[in-house]
Design a protein around this motif. Structure first.
Motif, PDB file in Angstrom:
ATOM      1  N   ASP A   9      -0.140   4.491  -1.717  1.00 39.79           N
ATOM      2  CA  ASP A   9       0.650   3.956  -0.606  1.00 39.79           C
ATOM      3  C   ASP A   9       2.082   3.623  -0.988  1.00 39.79           C
ATOM      4  O   ASP A   9       2.851   3.131  -0.162  1.00 39.79           O
ATOM      5  N   GLY A  10       2.456   3.888  -2.224  1.00 37.75           N
ATOM      6  CA  GLY A  10       3.789   3.528  -2.667  1.00 37.75           C
ATOM      7  C   GLY A  10       4.854   4.535  -2.260  1.00 37.75           C
ATOM      8  O   GLY A  10       4.553   5.685  -1.914  1.00 37.75           O
ATOM      9  N   ALA A  11       6.113   4.117  -2.345  1.00 42.73           N
ATOM     10  CA  ALA A  11       7.225   4.977  -1.944  1.00 42.73           C
ATOM     11  C   ALA A  11       7.354   6.208  -2.841  1.00 42.73           C
ATOM     12  O   ALA A  11       7.857   7.246  -2.409  1.00 42.73           O
ATOM     13  N   ASP A  12       6.911   6.097  -4.083  1.00 40.44           N
ATOM     14  CA  ASP A  12       7.032   7.206  -5.027  1.00 40.44           C
ATOM     15  C   ASP A  12       5.794   8.102  -5.066  1.00 40.44           C
ATOM     16  O   ASP A  12       5.760   9.065  -5.836  1.00 40.44           O
ATOM     17  N   ASP A  13       4.797   7.799  -4.263  1.00 40.87           N
ATOM     18  CA  ASP A  13       3.600   8.638  -4.234  1.00 40.87           C
ATOM     19  C   ASP A  13       3.873   9.905  -3.432  1.00 40.87           C
ATOM     20  O   ASP A  13       4.684   9.922  -2.491  1.00 40.87           O
ATOM     21  N   ASP A  14       3.192  10.991  -3.795  1.00 41.57           N
ATOM     22  CA  ASP A  14       3.410  12.275  -3.133  1.00 41.57           C
ATOM     23  C   ASP A  14       2.656  12.379  -1.814  1.00 41.57           C
ATOM     24  O   ASP A  14       3.115  13.012  -0.862  1.00 41.57           O
ATOM     25  N   LEU A  15       1.470  11.793  -1.773  1.00 39.92           N
ATOM     26  CA  LEU A  15       0.614  11.838  -0.584  1.00 39.92           C
ATOM     27  C   LEU A  15       0.006  10.464  -0.386  1.00 39.92           C
ATOM     28  O   LEU A  15      -0.262   9.742  -1.356  1.00 39.92           O
ATOM     29  N   ALA A  16      -0.241  10.113   0.867  1.00 43.35           N
ATOM     30  CA  ALA A  16      -0.821   8.809   1.168  1.00 43.35           C
ATOM     31  C   ALA A  16      -2.195   8.978   1.794  1.00 43.35           C
ATOM     32  O   ALA A  16      -2.377   9.812   2.695  1.00 43.35           O
ATOM     33  N   PRO A  17      -3.190   8.221   1.329  1.00 42.45           N
ATOM     34  CA  PRO A  17      -4.489   8.268   1.996  1.00 42.45           C
ATOM     35  C   PRO A  17      -4.404   7.591   3.351  1.00 42.45           C
ATOM     36  O   PRO A  17      -3.579   6.686   3.548  1.00 42.45           O
ATOM     37  N   GLU A  18      -5.221   8.044   4.276  1.00 44.29           N
ATOM     38  CA  GLU A  18      -5.236   7.375   5.572  1.00 44.29           C
ATOM     39  C   GLU A  18      -5.670   5.922   5.389  1.00 44.29           C
ATOM     40  O   GLU A  18      -6.461   5.611   4.485  1.00 44.29           O
ATOM     41  N   PRO A  19      -5.146   5.023   6.219  1.00 38.76           N
ATOM     42  CA  PRO A  19      -5.506   3.612   6.087  1.00 38.76           C
ATOM     43  C   PRO A  19      -7.018   3.409   6.094  1.00 38.76           C
ATOM     44  O   PRO A  19      -7.741   4.052   6.853  1.00 38.76           O
ATOM     45  N   GLY A  20      -7.468   2.516   5.209  1.00 36.80           N
ATOM     46  CA  GLY A  20      -8.890   2.204   5.139  1.00 36.80           C
ATOM     47  C   GLY A  20      -9.690   3.120   4.239  1.00 36.80           C
ATOM     48  O   GLY A  20     -10.916   2.981   4.156  1.00 36.80           O
ATOM     49  N   THR A  21      -9.032   4.080   3.565  1.00 38.66           N
ATOM     50  CA  THR A  21      -9.748   4.987   2.672  1.00 38.66           C
ATOM     51  C   THR A  21      -9.255   4.794   1.245  1.00 38.66           C
ATOM     52  O   THR A  21      -8.120   4.396   1.018  1.00 38.66           O
TER      53      THR A  21
END
Length: 541
Positions: free
Chosen positions: A482-494
């Motif tokens: 969930d960070g600004a430097d992450d490439d992809l974000a998991p959907e909330p709650g996963t």
């Protein structure tokens, strides 16, 4: 064989049915030039092989044609379940299962779903998509003979229309030429298994009033069990076009010629329970159910795929799906070797991975035919209801092959479906967000090796890129969080890491076919060396 070579291609595919056309599509997506030849003049006209399981639809999703297939299959979209009854008009009826995916449970595990698309509707979609990618496809062309040496395969092809012969030189040959495979015979590859199970005649017919009796029972198939007129009824358009599978007993000396239009119409009327039904027979095709697996899947530079490698009972459509998945497994390996980022030893893993899957799946298919009392199948008594169909479709494992750190002693198909990111298993599905766009983890796997790591996995991501660059292996690396430097974000709650069986500082290496190649649950002392070792092991470098 004529020493003059008329054409040269990296890959020659023999057979233009579902498996051959799928191989053409998958190779085309990977940029591999190839030639496909098929002895018949056109794609199948007979509505058969209609069940496409969730794994097959995942592959077609990644290949960009899932929507086109569902459009081609739209007329059967409302059909679900298998019905069993002595006749359509009697009160005694039993749903063997009512819904393919009751409660929508499958959505937790896959971005796709099952699709009922008959072979005659699916094959044109595959051919069109393959040609749009540059495939050269020649129908009405048969393989006369072939010879191979250390550097390639020389194949003599003949046009069935003109008789013209040409010699094609290919680096590899994929034989998707059916259960009587001339290629397999020429290679001297034997088969093992139960052998022939039963025989049916598939009858296409028109009956306008039949839909009135079927009503809202929009089944995939109905097994009609009157011992004097048993068979399987399948809808084609839910209105007036139908298919009926009638038992045939050549082992008792019954000739195919005995199935006259009059006899077929009489049998259909008795089976459905409508003595006055107006039946117009429009076509007929015999087919044979068997359980056999080739003793090996390759010889030198020639590879078997689909029915040439395995035959299965048709119940559950396991055979066609297993064949399409053969093609997918082989395509990325051929591409990797031809493009120079894998060693030839990678191709040896094809049979080691796919043959055990075919053997176990064939056993499950026969058991399912027994469970459903498939017309013409006198199965061994005592076979109960089969569980774990999803485990067969999605849960099969590669215990010996292009995998580092798998469990060679584990089952090929577990009793129940599990998705935990284990090496040798299909990588789990999880919805992600990239710049606000929703995609599945499965959408990441096709063109390259992929390394996924959790929110604390920066070292893995950077190390993987360095190792892949040094080995000249195409690799995409993503940090998921969930960070600004992450490439992809998991959907909330996963929780990405938990779903894939790693800690936030662990990593997962996934092959282009979406199977987990290697996994590190935590960060080690030397991530770069670990990734390099995994790549070398998996890709035979």
């Amino acid at each position: 064989m004529n020493p003059k070579v008329d054409d040269r291609v990296p890959v020659l595919i023999v057979g233009g049915s579902l498996v051959g056309l799928s191989a053409s599509l998958f190779l085309g997506r990977l940029g591999v030039r190839h030639l496909l030849v098929e002895k018949h003049a056109d794609t199948s006209r007979h509505p058969r092989g209609r069940g496409n399981n969730v794994r097959t639809m995942e592959l077609y999703r990644v290949a960009g044609i899932e929507t086109a297939i569902r459009e081609a299959a739209s007329v059967l979209a409302p059909n679900h379940g298998i019905l069993q009854a002595p006749s359509l008009t009697g009160e005694e009826q039993e749903w063997l299962f009512r819904e393919i995916d009751p409660g929508g449970r499958l959505g937790r595990f896959s971005p796709s779903s099952w699709c009922l698309c008959s072979q005659n509707d699916l094959e044109p979609v595959l051919r069109r998509a393959a040609r749009e990618l540059g495939a050269e496809i020649r129908f009405g062309t048969e393989l006369v003979s072939f010879e191979q040496d250390a550097d390639g395969v020389s194949a003599l092809l003949r046009s069935r229309e003109t008789g013209e012969e040409r010699v094609v030189r290919a680096e590899y040959l994929v034989a998707a030429d059916g259960p009587r495979s001339p290629a397999r015979t020429r290679l001297g590859i034997g088969q093992s298994g139960k052998g022939e199970l039963f025989h049916n005649v598939s009858i296409t017919f028109r009956a306008k009033r039949l839909a009135e009796v079927v009503g809202d029972r929009h089944f995939i198939a109905c097994y009609l069990t009157d011992p004097e007129a048993d068979g399987a009824l399948l809808p084609v358009d839910n209105r007036e076009e139908w298919v009926f599978h009638a038992p045939w007993h050549p082992e008792r000396g019954e000739p195919l010629e005995a199935f006259t239009d009059e006899r077929c119409a009489r049998h259909i009327r008795a089976a459905v329970g409508m003595p006055e039904l107006d039946v117009e027979v429009t076509g007929m095709a015999p087919w044979h159910a068997a359980e056999r697996v080739a003793d090996r899947y390759s010889e030198g530079r020639v590879f078997l795929a689909g029915d040439s490698a395995h035959e299965m009972s048709p119940t559950g459509a396991f055979g066609s799906n297993t064949g399409i998945q053969d093609a997918h497994n082989l395509a990325w390996k051929l591409a990797a070797v031809l493009c120079g980022w894998a060693g030839p030893g990678l191709l040896e893993s094809y049979g080691r991975e796919r043959r055990p899957v075919a053997r176990v799946t064939g056993e499950r298919a026969s058991a399912r035919s027994a469970e459903h009392s498939h017309p013409g199948y006198a199965a061994v008594p005592g076979v109960g209801r089969q569980a774990g169909v999803l485990a067969v479709a999605l849960g099969y494992r590669y215990r010996d092959g292009a995998v580092a750190g798998g469990d060679p002693a584990g089952p090929v198909v577990p009793e129940a479906f599990e998705s935990a990111g284990e090496p040798g298993s299909r990588a789990p599905h999880q919805w992600l967000l990239r710049a606000g766009v929703r995609l599945s983890t499965l959408d990441l796997y096709e063109q390259a090796m992929v390394l996924l790591t959790g929110s604390a996995g920066t070292a893995w991501r950077d190390a993987a890129r360095r190792a892949a660059d040094r080995l000249a292996v195409p690799l995409d690396a993503y940090r998921i969080g969930d960070g600004a430097d992450d490439d992809l974000a998991p959907e909330p709650g996963t929780d990405f890491a938990a779903l894939h069986g790693i800690a936030p500082d662990g990593a997962l290496l996934v092959r282009p076919d979406g199977f987990v190649a290697w996994r590190a649950e935590h960060r080690g002392d030397d991530p770069e060396a670990a990734v390099e070792h995994a790549l070398r092991t998996v890709l035979s470098l």
